[in-house]
Design a protein around this motif. Structure first.
Motif, short mmCIF file in Angstrom:
data_model
loop_
_atom_site.label_atom_id
_atom_site.label_comp_id
_atom_site.label_asym_id
_atom_site.label_seq_id
_atom_site.Cartn_x
_atom_site.Cartn_y
_atom_site.Cartn_z
N ARG A 7 0.72 -1.75 -0.53
CA ARG A 7 -0.09 -0.05 -0.26
C ARG A 7 0.78 0.97 -0.24
O ARG A 7 0.39 2.45 -1.10
CB ARG A 7 -0.82 -0.05 1.57
N GLU A 136 -8.69 1.78 -4.01
CA GLU A 136 -7.11 1.12 -3.49
C GLU A 136 -6.56 1.01 -5.36
O GLU A 136 -4.88 0.79 -4.85
CB GLU A 136 -7.87 -0.40 -3.86
N ASP A 201 -6.17 -4.51 -1.19
CA ASP A 201 -6.24 -4.38 0.09
C ASP A 201 -7.58 -5.80 0.84
O ASP A 201 -7.33 -6.06 2.09
CB ASP A 201 -7.25 -2.79 0.92
N GLU A 240 -4.17 -4.43 9.48
CA GLU A 240 -4.43 -4.20 10.08
C GLU A 240 -4.04 -3.79 11.60
O GLU A 240 -4.18 -5.29 11.94
CB GLU A 240 -5.93 -4.72 9.38
N PRO A 385 -9.59 -0.78 5.59
CA PRO A 385 -9.61 -1.48 3.95
C PRO A 385 -10.65 -2.05 4.30
O PRO A 385 -11.04 -2.46 3.66
CB PRO A 385 -8.43 -2.28 4.42
N ARG A 446 -4.76 6.58 6.36
CA ARG A 446 -4.16 5.44 5.99
C ARG A 446 -3.07 5.41 6.09
O ARG A 446 -3.36 3.97 6.37
CB ARG A 446 -5.06 4.72 4.46
#
Length: 460
Positions: A7, A136, A201, A240, A385, A446
């Protein structure tokens, strides 16, 4: 070598050709959605004559697809978060194609209403998955522009649909408009199945959850996609933080997570913004061809007025993205909302002369479609996400209630004697209210690279 989150790599690197390909493919799907939704608006007059519809019944038909879109967007979100955004996109497209083919077989208002709802179920699912995938696969710098290009697909598809509707209806009847949409959607299903990648994601969320595969297939798929984007060296899927939704221990793809302490305010504000913008957008796009005939234009001239809205929309959607790449997306959205409200009034005031009405229609389409670009840009940035498809899907569904109410309310008000001038002024006032709402929405922070690209959001 230091491993970099995939990411982080995507957000900080220039857009690759493969990323632009994903944006282009999703934009083409948005174009199909524009065609599908506007098919009912462009066939309104022949369908009304063929089936003997009242204004209220026509309003219900115009809202049929929107009702399905609301249900489809809400339904597909949790499944897309759990089973994959690409997989649910394909399923939604198959449902969409079926609804279009069945619409061509309808011989009564209730029957056509049912098939329009089915069509809308598919469209809602396509919008939810497509919106998340474009967000994304865009980098931080050009995310707003990519989402605007994606949103511009709708007016392009609707414009082509309007141009095709005139000869199709004249030569083959209104049913041909739906048959063409179904055939093109079937071809698109095949292409998407072969070419559209899975959400990165989603792969990261799955790899960090209880559904992670034992053989590390998520990591391998991510590495294959990274190679297509030209990202070399060791990469890792972003894992996450359990606190991302503000509800530790609770399923992050549940509807309840939208109302966690962290998400409650942003969820309600996002819903309000979607409702208001969708109300104005679908009021303009579903009823303009018919309302122009109410003030004295012919059926073909009314359709041309609707096409002008779509042509302007293509320009406005991209223009919004250019502005959003330079300034805070929420402030850009507020300005567009205020200008949209004013243009509703200017447009209906210009209908005494067709050339002036067409020019005003282009300007109205530019600005109201810019607002649509704004909500598609802001929605994926609002949630973490693992909750993204659910959050975007429910917001789209709630927004569709505004879209559903607009055509029904206009049909009922016309039956009661309301004039087009009164209706457009009222819609303009409602749309301008979105400016107040959007400035209060906070965005999910993010990555560090995204915060650097949007320093205004970083201070919230």
């Amino acid at each position: 070598m230091t491993q970099t989150s995939l990411r982080e790599s995507i957000d900080s690197r220039p857009m690759s050709r493969y990323q632009w390909f994903v944006v282009a493919l999703a934009t083409a799907l948005m174009g199909l959605d524009g065609y599908d939704v506007q098919a009912m608006a462009f066939t309104a007059n022949p369908v009304s004559a063929d089936l003997g519809l009242t204004g209220t019944e026509l309003g219900l038909l115009l809202s049929g697809g929107l009702i399905g879109m609301a249900l489809g967007a809400i339904w597909v979100g949790p499944f897309a978060d759990r089973f994959g955004r690409r997989r649910m996109l394909v399923i939604a497209m198959i449902i969409n194609a079926a609804g279009l083919f069945l619409s061509a077989t309808a011989s009564s208002m209730p029957e056509l209403m049912a098939w329009r709802v089915i069509t809308g179920l598919g469209v809602g699912g396509i919008l939810t998955s497509g919106t998340v995938l474009v967000s994304e696969y865009s980098n931080a710098k050009y995310r707003g522009l990519c989402m605007s290009i994606y949103a511009a697909g709708y007016p392009v598809g609707a414009t082509l649909g309007g141009l095709a509707a005139i000869p199709l209806i004249g030569n083959f009847g209104w049913q041909a408009v739906f048959l063409l949409g179904g055939a093109v959607t079937v071809l698109a299903v095949i292409f998407v199945w072969l070419k559209m990648p899975e959400s990165l994601d989603f792969l990261g969320a799955r790899a960090s959850g209880p559904q992670a595969s034992s053989d590390g297939s998520e990591q391998r798929r991510a590495e294959e996609i990274a190679a297509r984007m030209g990202i070399t060296g060791p990469v890792t899927l972003e894992r996450e933080d359990p606190s991302d939704t503000g509800t530790p221990g609770r399923s992050k793809n549940s509807y309840a997570a939208l109302f966690s302490p962290e998400n409650r305010s942003r969820t309600l504000l996002l819903w309000a913004m979607f409702f208001i913008v969708m109300f104005g957008f679908y009021f303009a796009n579903t009823w303009t061809p018919q309302l122009l005939t109410e003030v004295g234009f012919s059926t073909d001239e009314g359709i041309m007025g609707g096409i002008m809205l779509m042509i302007g929309g293509t320009i406005g959607a991209v223009l919004f993205g250019v502005f959003a790449s330079r300034w805070d997306v929420r402030r850009v959205q507020a300005v567009f909302a205020i200008c949209s409200g004013a243009m509703f009034i200017v447009f209906i005031s210009a209908t005494a002369w067709l050339p002036a009405a067409l020019v005003a229609g282009v300007l109205l389409g530019m600005i109201i479609n810019g607002c649509i670009s704004g909500i598609y840009t802001i929605a994926p940035m609002t949630y973490a996400p693992r909750l993204r498809s659910t959050g975007v899907g429910v917001a789209l569904g709630v927004g569709r209630t505004g879209a559903i109410i607009a055509p029904i309310a206009v049909g009922a008000l016309l039956d009661l004697g309301a004039t087009p001038t009164v209706l457009y002024i009222g819609a303009g006032i409602i749309v301008a209210m979105a400016a107040v709402v959007v400035l209060r929405i906070s965005l999910h922070q993010r990555t560090a690279s995204e915060l650097r690209a949007n320093p205004v959001a970083a201070r919230d």
